[in-house]
Design an enzyme around this catalytic site. Structure first.
Site, PDB file in Angstrom:
ATOM      1  N   GLY A  28       0.803  -1.221   0.000  1.00  0.00           N
ATOM      2  CA  GLY A  28       0.000   0.000   0.000  1.00  0.00           C
ATOM      3  C   GLY A  28       0.827   1.259   0.000  1.00  0.00           C
ATOM      4  O   GLY A  28       2.032   1.236  -0.256  1.00  0.00           O
ATOM      5  N   HIS A  34       4.340   1.338  -8.059  1.00  0.00           N
ATOM      6  CA  HIS A  34       3.304   0.308  -7.935  1.00  0.00           C
ATOM      7  C   HIS A  34       2.354   0.352  -9.135  1.00  0.00           C
ATOM      8  O   HIS A  34       1.982  -0.673  -9.695  1.00  0.00           O
ATOM      9  CB  HIS A  34       2.456   0.540  -6.677  1.00  0.00           C
ATOM     10  CG  HIS A  34       3.195   0.498  -5.391  1.00  0.00           C
ATOM     11  ND1 HIS A  34       3.397   1.610  -4.608  1.00  0.00           N
ATOM     12  CD2 HIS A  34       3.776  -0.534  -4.714  1.00  0.00           C
ATOM     13  CE1 HIS A  34       4.054   1.275  -3.520  1.00  0.00           C
ATOM     14  NE2 HIS A  34       4.310  -0.016  -3.551  1.00  0.00           N
ATOM     15  N   GLY A 144       8.754  -5.526  -8.717  1.00  0.00           N
ATOM     16  CA  GLY A 144       9.616  -4.457  -9.209  1.00  0.00           C
ATOM     17  C   GLY A 144      11.090  -4.800  -9.109  1.00  0.00           C
ATOM     18  O   GLY A 144      11.541  -5.388  -8.115  1.00  0.00           O
ATOM     19  N   GLN A 145      11.853  -4.379 -10.124  1.00  0.00           N
ATOM     20  CA  GLN A 145      13.312  -4.519 -10.099  1.00  0.00           C
ATOM     21  C   GLN A 145      13.932  -3.675  -8.982  1.00  0.00           C
ATOM     22  O   GLN A 145      15.026  -3.937  -8.520  1.00  0.00           O
ATOM     23  CB  GLN A 145      13.881  -4.121 -11.468  1.00  0.00           C
ATOM     24  CG  GLN A 145      15.388  -4.146 -11.580  1.00  0.00           C
ATOM     25  CD  GLN A 145      15.977  -5.530 -11.365  1.00  0.00           C
ATOM     26  OE1 GLN A 145      15.305  -6.538 -11.583  1.00  0.00           O
ATOM     27  NE2 GLN A 145      17.217  -5.593 -10.915  1.00  0.00           N
ATOM     28  N   SER A 182       9.551   5.298  -3.773  1.00  0.00           N
ATOM     29  CA  SER A 182       9.408   4.379  -2.644  1.00  0.00           C
ATOM     30  C   SER A 182       8.437   4.982  -1.640  1.00  0.00           C
ATOM     31  O   SER A 182       8.421   6.205  -1.446  1.00  0.00           O
ATOM     32  CB  SER A 182      10.770   4.168  -1.971  1.00  0.00           C
ATOM     33  OG  SER A 182      10.604   3.553  -0.702  1.00  0.00           O
TER      34      SER A 182
HETATM   35  P1  AMP Z   1       6.005  -2.566  -1.633  1.00  0.00           P
HETATM   36  O1  AMP Z   1       4.642  -1.975  -1.481  1.00  0.00           O
HETATM   37  O2  AMP Z   1       7.102  -1.631  -1.274  1.00  0.00           O
HETATM   38  O3  AMP Z   1       6.127  -3.928  -1.012  1.00  0.00           O
HETATM   39  O4  AMP Z   1       6.194  -2.797  -3.189  1.00  0.00           O
HETATM   40  C1  AMP Z   1       5.280  -3.588  -3.924  1.00  0.00           C
HETATM   41  C2  AMP Z   1       5.870  -3.916  -5.265  1.00  0.00           C
HETATM   42  O5  AMP Z   1       6.152  -2.708  -5.977  1.00  0.00           O
HETATM   43  C3  AMP Z   1       7.217  -4.658  -5.153  1.00  0.00           C
HETATM   44  O6  AMP Z   1       7.254  -5.675  -6.151  1.00  0.00           O
HETATM   45  C4  AMP Z   1       8.228  -3.584  -5.413  1.00  0.00           C
HETATM   46  O7  AMP Z   1       9.433  -4.068  -5.960  1.00  0.00           O
HETATM   47  C5  AMP Z   1       7.489  -2.727  -6.426  1.00  0.00           C
HETATM   48  N1  AMP Z   1       8.038  -1.369  -6.442  1.00  0.00           N
HETATM   49  C6  AMP Z   1       8.251  -0.554  -5.369  1.00  0.00           C
HETATM   50  N2  AMP Z   1       8.831   0.600  -5.766  1.00  0.00           N
HETATM   51  C7  AMP Z   1       8.987   0.512  -7.111  1.00  0.00           C
HETATM   52  C8  AMP Z   1       9.529   1.384  -8.115  1.00  0.00           C
HETATM   53  N3  AMP Z   1      10.017   2.579  -7.800  1.00  0.00           N
HETATM   54  N4  AMP Z   1       9.515   0.951  -9.397  1.00  0.00           N
HETATM   55  C9  AMP Z   1       9.017  -0.267  -9.730  1.00  0.00           C
HETATM   56  N5  AMP Z   1       8.492  -1.128  -8.829  1.00  0.00           N
HETATM   57  C10 AMP Z   1       8.469  -0.747  -7.545  1.00  0.00           C
END
Ligand code: AMP
Length: 277
Positions: A28, A34, A144-145, A182
């Site tokens: 979230g 995302h 995400g990478q 982020s």
């Molecule tokens: P999180 O909510 O931080 O757990 O992220 C959820 C998904 O979004 C994960 O697969 C992350 O790698 C991806 N993600 C987070 N930040 C980025 C970004 N700046 N670019 C691409 N994917 C992202």
């Protein structure tokens, strides 16, 4: 868009989706990173499920679980225009019923880098992602990478556990000045936000060095350290130049490699990476 929190409702909704289903697991507080995953899932599948769950088991005791940012209404308003079919927001009680004692662990790949700095983190990630795969039964799942080791670990888990799905890794979405998007960027003060470009700057400097022919991994690590050290508000936790597949530190870059780092800006810990080759 169905917004569901019980497992029974999710299962009923999943059974009503015919054709391909793309899954985007998130914690979230959504941003463009995302949303790029959600848009790709939408383009490549007949249906899309987004999960929002701040997974307690992937946070260490001294980490930011209780203050991790949350804003469900805003998240939903960002997902509606994309045409997401289902948003699942399970509670911790659904994901970890009383007496819980079952874990999914990937071995060697989780030892270095983030795994070394955050003991138990990947056990929490792989366990929750396996449970999300089981609950949502996707055709493809999008990650995400930005979280390069997580991507590698989840790919490994999906193969090892024979999950009948494809893991898709999407490129990192960045701010105009290069900072990777982020949810944690919200914690940065104005001065820290300005200093936070140091991750992108140091990765870019090492990539330029690589492009000019440098293949000594220690020199590439040294360049990243040098740029980080030049930023007074930044505290390096680690820099790495590792083999892309095994994530083991390299002496010489011969094939595909991963440059990665974790850097503190004040109390906020940021990670970023570039792929070489
Ligand atoms: P999180 O909510 O931080 O757990 O992220 C959820 C998904 O979004 C994960 O697969 C992350 O790698 C991806 N993600 C987070 N930040 C980025 C970004 N700046 N670019 C691409 N994917 C992202």
């Amino acid at each position: 868009m169905d917004i569901l929190s019980s497992l029974t409702d999710l299962r009923t909704a999943r059974l009503s989706l015919n054709g391909t289903v793309g899954l985007v697991p998130t914690m979230g507080y959504l941003h463009e990173g995302h949303l790029s995953l959600v848009s790709r899932a939408k383009a490549e599948n007949q249906h899309v499920i987004v999960t929002i769950f701040v997974n307690p088991t992937q946070f260490g005791a001294n980490e930011d679980l209780s203050k991790y940012p949350r804003d469900l209404e805003r998240d939903l308003s960002l997902l509606r225009p994309i045409g997401v079919d289902v948003v699942w927001t399970p509670t911790a009680e659904v994901m970890y019923p009383p007496g819980y004692q079952t874990w999914v662990e990937v071995e060697a790949l989780t030892n270095p880098l983030e795994g070394a700095m955050r003991p138990g983190h990947f056990r929490g990630v792989t366990t929750v992602v396996a449970k999300l795969f089981n609950a949502t039964q996707p055709t493809k799942a999008y990650f995400g990478q930005k979280d390069a080791q997580q991507a590698a670990v989840i790919r490994r888990m999906a193969v090892d556990l024979n999950f009948p799905l494809e893991v898709i890794i999407c490129p990192t979405t960045r701010e105009a000045d290069g900072l990777a998007k982020s949810s944690r960027n919200k914690y940065l003060s104005e001065a820290e936000r300005a200093a936070a470009t140091v991750l992108f700057r140091s990765l870019s400097a090492a990539k330029d060095l690589y492009a000019s022919g440098e293949r000594d991994a220690e020199n590439l690590r040294g360049k990243m350290k040098e740029v980080i050290a030049s930023e007074p508000l930044a505290n390096m936790q680690y820099v790495s130049c590792a083999d892309y597949d095994s994530l083991q530190e390299l002496e010489t870059v011969t094939g595909k490699a991963l440059l990665s780092m974790a850097v503190f800006l004040g109390k906020t810990r940021l990670i970023d990476n570039f792929v070489l080759g």
